[in-house]
Design a protein around this motif. Structure first.
Motif, mmCIF file in Angstrom:
data_model
loop_
_atom_site.group_PDB
_atom_site.id
_atom_site.type_symbol
_atom_site.label_atom_id
_atom_site.label_comp_id
_atom_site.label_asym_id
_atom_site.label_seq_id
_atom_site.Cartn_x
_atom_site.Cartn_y
_atom_site.Cartn_z
ATOM 1 N N GLU A 94 0.814 -1.217 0.000
ATOM 2 C CA GLU A 94 0.000 0.000 0.000
ATOM 3 C C GLU A 94 0.851 1.272 0.000
ATOM 4 O O GLU A 94 0.427 2.295 -0.537
ATOM 5 C CB GLU A 94 -0.957 0.000 1.191
ATOM 6 C CG GLU A 94 -2.112 -0.981 1.031
ATOM 7 C CD GLU A 94 -3.046 -0.997 2.217
ATOM 8 O OE1 GLU A 94 -2.583 -0.642 3.327
ATOM 9 O OE2 GLU A 94 -4.215 -1.376 2.045
ATOM 10 N N SER A 179 -8.269 -11.899 -15.082
ATOM 11 C CA SER A 179 -8.309 -12.400 -13.712
ATOM 12 C C SER A 179 -7.049 -11.976 -12.957
ATOM 13 O O SER A 179 -6.063 -11.540 -13.558
ATOM 14 C CB SER A 179 -8.418 -13.926 -13.711
ATOM 15 O OG SER A 179 -7.251 -14.501 -14.282
ATOM 16 N N ARG A 180 -7.062 -12.140 -11.649
ATOM 17 C CA ARG A 180 -5.899 -11.774 -10.850
ATOM 18 C C ARG A 180 -4.674 -12.585 -11.244
ATOM 19 O O ARG A 180 -3.569 -12.040 -11.360
ATOM 20 C CB ARG A 180 -6.215 -11.960 -9.369
ATOM 21 C CG ARG A 180 -7.227 -10.974 -8.825
ATOM 22 C CD ARG A 180 -7.645 -11.338 -7.411
ATOM 23 N NE ARG A 180 -8.612 -10.388 -6.866
ATOM 24 C CZ ARG A 180 -9.906 -10.413 -7.144
ATOM 25 N NH1 ARG A 180 -10.388 -11.343 -7.977
ATOM 26 N NH2 ARG A 180 -10.718 -9.526 -6.604
ATOM 27 N N TRP A 192 0.309 -16.815 -8.784
ATOM 28 C CA TRP A 192 -0.831 -16.511 -7.920
ATOM 29 C C TRP A 192 -0.863 -17.433 -6.719
ATOM 30 O O TRP A 192 -0.598 -18.619 -6.813
ATOM 31 C CB TRP A 192 -2.113 -16.667 -8.722
ATOM 32 C CG TRP A 192 -3.349 -16.331 -7.966
ATOM 33 C CD1 TRP A 192 -3.889 -15.102 -7.779
ATOM 34 C CD2 TRP A 192 -4.204 -17.251 -7.287
ATOM 35 N NE1 TRP A 192 -5.035 -15.189 -7.028
ATOM 36 C CE2 TRP A 192 -5.256 -16.505 -6.708
ATOM 37 C CE3 TRP A 192 -4.202 -18.628 -7.102
ATOM 38 C CZ2 TRP A 192 -6.277 -17.084 -5.974
ATOM 39 C CZ3 TRP A 192 -5.217 -19.208 -6.363
ATOM 40 C CH2 TRP A 192 -6.238 -18.451 -5.813
ATOM 41 N N ARG A 197 -3.491 -10.594 -2.314
ATOM 42 C CA ARG A 197 -4.205 -9.320 -2.474
ATOM 43 C C ARG A 197 -3.379 -8.261 -3.182
ATOM 44 O O ARG A 197 -3.807 -7.107 -3.275
ATOM 45 C CB ARG A 197 -4.614 -8.786 -1.089
ATOM 46 C CG ARG A 197 -5.709 -9.598 -0.403
ATOM 47 C CD ARG A 197 -6.181 -8.869 0.840
ATOM 48 N NE ARG A 197 -6.630 -7.520 0.528
ATOM 49 C CZ ARG A 197 -6.653 -6.518 1.402
ATOM 50 N NH1 ARG A 197 -6.229 -6.696 2.638
ATOM 51 N NH2 ARG A 197 -7.088 -5.322 1.056
ATOM 52 N N ASP A 200 -5.279 -6.507 -6.028
ATOM 53 C CA ASP A 200 -6.379 -5.673 -5.525
ATOM 54 C C ASP A 200 -5.854 -4.373 -4.917
ATOM 55 O O ASP A 200 -6.420 -3.299 -5.128
ATOM 56 C CB ASP A 200 -7.182 -6.436 -4.470
ATOM 57 C CG ASP A 200 -7.772 -7.729 -5.021
ATOM 58 O OD1 ASP A 200 -8.229 -7.714 -6.170
ATOM 59 O OD2 ASP A 200 -7.755 -8.741 -4.314
ATOM 60 N N ILE A 203 -4.653 -2.077 -7.743
ATOM 61 C CA ILE A 203 -5.795 -1.538 -8.482
ATOM 62 C C ILE A 203 -6.422 -0.388 -7.694
ATOM 63 O O ILE A 203 -6.756 0.669 -8.247
ATOM 64 C CB ILE A 203 -6.848 -2.636 -8.749
ATOM 65 C CG1 ILE A 203 -6.328 -3.639 -9.795
ATOM 66 C CG2 ILE A 203 -8.163 -2.013 -9.203
ATOM 67 C CD1 ILE A 203 -6.240 -3.114 -11.203
ATOM 68 N N THR A 204 -6.569 -0.567 -6.390
ATOM 69 C CA THR A 204 -7.128 0.489 -5.547
ATOM 70 C C THR A 204 -6.267 1.748 -5.603
ATOM 71 O O THR A 204 -6.783 2.875 -5.736
ATOM 72 C CB THR A 204 -7.245 0.010 -4.086
ATOM 73 O OG1 THR A 204 -8.136 -1.109 -4.032
ATOM 74 C CG2 THR A 204 -7.778 1.123 -3.185
ATOM 75 N N THR A 222 -14.311 -3.384 -12.088
ATOM 76 C CA THR A 222 -14.342 -4.705 -11.476
ATOM 77 C C THR A 222 -15.443 -5.530 -12.119
ATOM 78 O O THR A 222 -16.575 -5.054 -12.240
ATOM 79 C CB THR A 222 -14.602 -4.607 -9.961
ATOM 80 O OG1 THR A 222 -13.547 -3.857 -9.348
ATOM 81 C CG2 THR A 222 -14.658 -6.001 -9.332
ATOM 82 N N ARG A 224 -17.267 -8.647 -11.172
ATOM 83 C CA ARG A 224 -17.390 -9.430 -9.950
ATOM 84 C C ARG A 224 -17.195 -10.925 -10.204
ATOM 85 O O ARG A 224 -17.805 -11.503 -11.104
ATOM 86 C CB ARG A 224 -18.750 -9.197 -9.296
ATOM 87 C CG ARG A 224 -18.847 -9.739 -7.877
ATOM 88 C CD ARG A 224 -20.114 -9.246 -7.208
ATOM 89 N NE ARG A 224 -20.163 -7.790 -7.126
ATOM 90 C CZ ARG A 224 -19.551 -7.079 -6.179
ATOM 91 N NH1 ARG A 224 -18.807 -7.695 -5.274
ATOM 92 N NH2 ARG A 224 -19.665 -5.762 -6.158
ATOM 93 N N GLY A 227 -12.555 -10.603 -12.375
ATOM 94 C CA GLY A 227 -11.302 -9.858 -12.429
ATOM 95 C C GLY A 227 -11.537 -8.390 -12.725
ATOM 96 O O GLY A 227 -12.524 -7.798 -12.282
ATOM 97 N N TYR A 228 -10.637 -7.804 -13.533
ATOM 98 C CA TYR A 228 -10.678 -6.380 -13.838
ATOM 99 C C TYR A 228 -10.640 -6.156 -15.343
ATOM 100 O O TYR A 228 -10.117 -6.975 -16.100
ATOM 101 C CB TYR A 228 -9.490 -5.660 -13.178
ATOM 102 C CG TYR A 228 -9.510 -5.741 -11.671
ATOM 103 C CD1 TYR A 228 -10.356 -4.919 -10.925
ATOM 104 C CD2 TYR A 228 -8.692 -6.639 -10.989
ATOM 105 C CE1 TYR A 228 -10.377 -4.996 -9.540
ATOM 106 C CE2 TYR A 228 -8.715 -6.711 -9.605
ATOM 107 C CZ TYR A 228 -9.554 -5.888 -8.886
ATOM 108 O OH TYR A 228 -9.584 -5.964 -7.523
#
Length: 235
Positions: A94, A179-180, A192, A197, A200, A203-204, A222, A224, A227-228
């Motif tokens: 982060e 996908s992740r 993976w 995380r 995620d 991406i945030t 996203t 649901r 993935g993205y």
């Protein structure tokens, strides 16, 4: 060819010496620091390409120092955490770390992660397909050749090497759900893992930089359970 410079920041002299010897044997130039004050001095003296930063330092901890490095230097950051400190790993990502490795670790794994971060830092690592493209991303623009994200007024917005790779992967697959684990593969990150995380979190962070309203993303959406997806032209 000048050896790649690495700075090892750890309060344990045995670990510093072990890493200095191991990485030195593999062609790296290694500087050492035992705390934040010494790290700042070595950053000015040695100008390393990557910092291996222990999270559990006395005084200024690794998270504080990682934040300082990200704000003041273009440098790769690999956080060194405890074996079960998931919260610390998340916090490290982060604040802008490029990767992490948990103690105790095999030096060979550390070297592999180091090489991966260095590849992502190379200015010429973009593919020919996107080498000269300037891409619109919500309220920002990304220069794929220079690897620079800028706002609508042309002011540069700092991004990490991993964040650039993530944007690049999304841009090269417009309107496709990734996908992740696919994103981890495309960004040459580690395989993976369950409950991983890192995607995620990044991406945030990217949404805070490029979206008009990060709480209602339109550029990086996203899907649901899947993935993205990058949506070109969304604002």
């Amino acid at each position: 060819m000048e050896a790649t410079k690495v700075l090892v920041v750890d309060d344990d002299p045995a670990i510093r010496e072990m890493l200095a010897d191991y990485l030195g044997d593999h062609g790296y130039s290694v500087a050492q620091a035992e705390n934040g004050k010494a790290m700042r001095a070595e950053m000015e003296r040695a100008r390393p390409a990557v910092v291996l930063l222990d999270i559990g330092l006395p005084g200024e901890d690794g998270l504080t120092l990682a934040r300082f490095l990200r704000e003041h230097y273009e440098v790769g950051i690999i956080m060194v955490t405890g074996a079960s400190d998931v919260v610390d790993r998340v916090a490290g990502l982060e604040v802008g770390a490029d990767d992490y490795i948990a103690k105790p670790f095999d030096p060979r794994e550390l070297r592999a992660r180091l090489k991966s971060v260095l590849r992502r830092l190379q200015p010429g690592s973009s593919s020919a397909q996107t080498a000269s493209v300037r891409v619109s991303l919500g309220r920002c623009h990304l220069d794929m050749k220079a690897r620079i994200l800028s706002d609508s007024k042309g002011r540069e917005i700092p991004i990490t090497a991993m964040e650039f790779d993530l944007l690049k992967a999304l841009i090269e697959h417009p309107n496709q759900v990734l996908s992740r684990d696919r994103l981890l593969t495309l960004t040459r990150n580690r395989e993976w893992e369950p409950f991983d995380r890192s995607i995620d979190i990044r991406i945030t962070r990217l949404r805070r930089k490029v979206e008009e309203d990060p709480a209602r993303p339109k550029v990086i959406r996203t899907v649901r359970g899947a993935g993205y997806m990058y949506v070109p032209g969304a604002t």
